[in-house]
Enzyme design. Sequence first.
Site, PDB file in Angstrom:
ATOM      1  N   HIS A 126       9.064   1.449   3.696  1.00 39.87           N
ATOM      2  CA  HIS A 126       9.570   2.867   3.778  1.00 39.87           C
ATOM      3  C   HIS A 126       9.314   3.178   5.297  1.00 39.87           C
ATOM      4  CE1 HIS A 126       8.947   4.016  -0.720  1.00 39.87           C
ATOM      5  NE2 HIS A 126       9.447   3.046  -0.454  1.00 39.87           N
ATOM      6  N   GLU A 129       7.437   5.496   6.818  1.00 44.86           N
ATOM      7  CA  GLU A 129       6.239   5.876   7.015  1.00 44.86           C
ATOM      8  C   GLU A 129       5.238   4.529   7.192  1.00 44.86           C
ATOM      9  OE1 GLU A 129       7.585   9.158   4.565  1.00 44.86           O
ATOM     10  OE2 GLU A 129       7.773   7.001   4.354  1.00 44.86           O
ATOM     11  N   CYS A 137       5.764   9.253  -0.326  1.00 47.69           N
ATOM     12  CA  CYS A 137       5.605   8.708  -1.550  1.00 47.69           C
ATOM     13  C   CYS A 137       4.174   8.390  -1.600  1.00 47.69           C
ATOM     14  CB  CYS A 137       6.633   7.512  -1.990  1.00 47.69           C
ATOM     15  SG  CYS A 137       6.172   6.248  -1.481  1.00 47.69           S
ATOM     16  N   CYS A 161       3.122   5.590   0.402  1.00 46.25           N
ATOM     17  CA  CYS A 161       3.070   5.976   1.793  1.00 46.25           C
ATOM     18  C   CYS A 161       1.781   6.395   2.172  1.00 46.25           C
ATOM     19  CB  CYS A 161       4.182   6.459   2.324  1.00 46.25           C
ATOM     20  SG  CYS A 161       5.998   5.397   2.438  1.00 46.25           S
TER      21      CYS A 161
END
Length: 151
Positions: A51, A53, A81, A84
């Site tokens: 992801h 991040e 999420c 993250c």
Amino acid sequence: MTQYFKLASDETIAGMKRHDGGPFGATIVRNGEVIASVGNTMMRDTDPSAHAELVAVREACKKLDTMDLSDCEVYATCEPCPMCVGAMMWANIKKVYYSNTREDAKKYGFSDMHLRDYLDHSHPEYFDMECVGPLENCDKLWSIYNTMGPN
């Protein structure tokens, strides 16, 4: 602030054109200096943890040669999420700004509600995890670490 979101958006668009990943980006800033600006790389890396991040945290840690990003801020194109959030908390990041919400993401087919539901214990059947108790080979890792230290 908007320039940091623009950097994240620009990197995300470039990554989507290369088929690196989906519509998520992040910029990490320290004292006004951009440390990392990325889009997610899940497709490129065949990595469900890539992801934006997390990719940004990894890049920032490498660039700054530290795992402590407590003096950094994150600008994410969408609400992070739970995975993250966990990584950013492990990196000691104290401030995260985001543009779109989890509800916005869900409208476009990107929902993390199964993670949130599991973590708030409303759907424990989503994932089976069980502690088997201390095992010798695993338990001794603590004492080995204490004698060796992190370096």
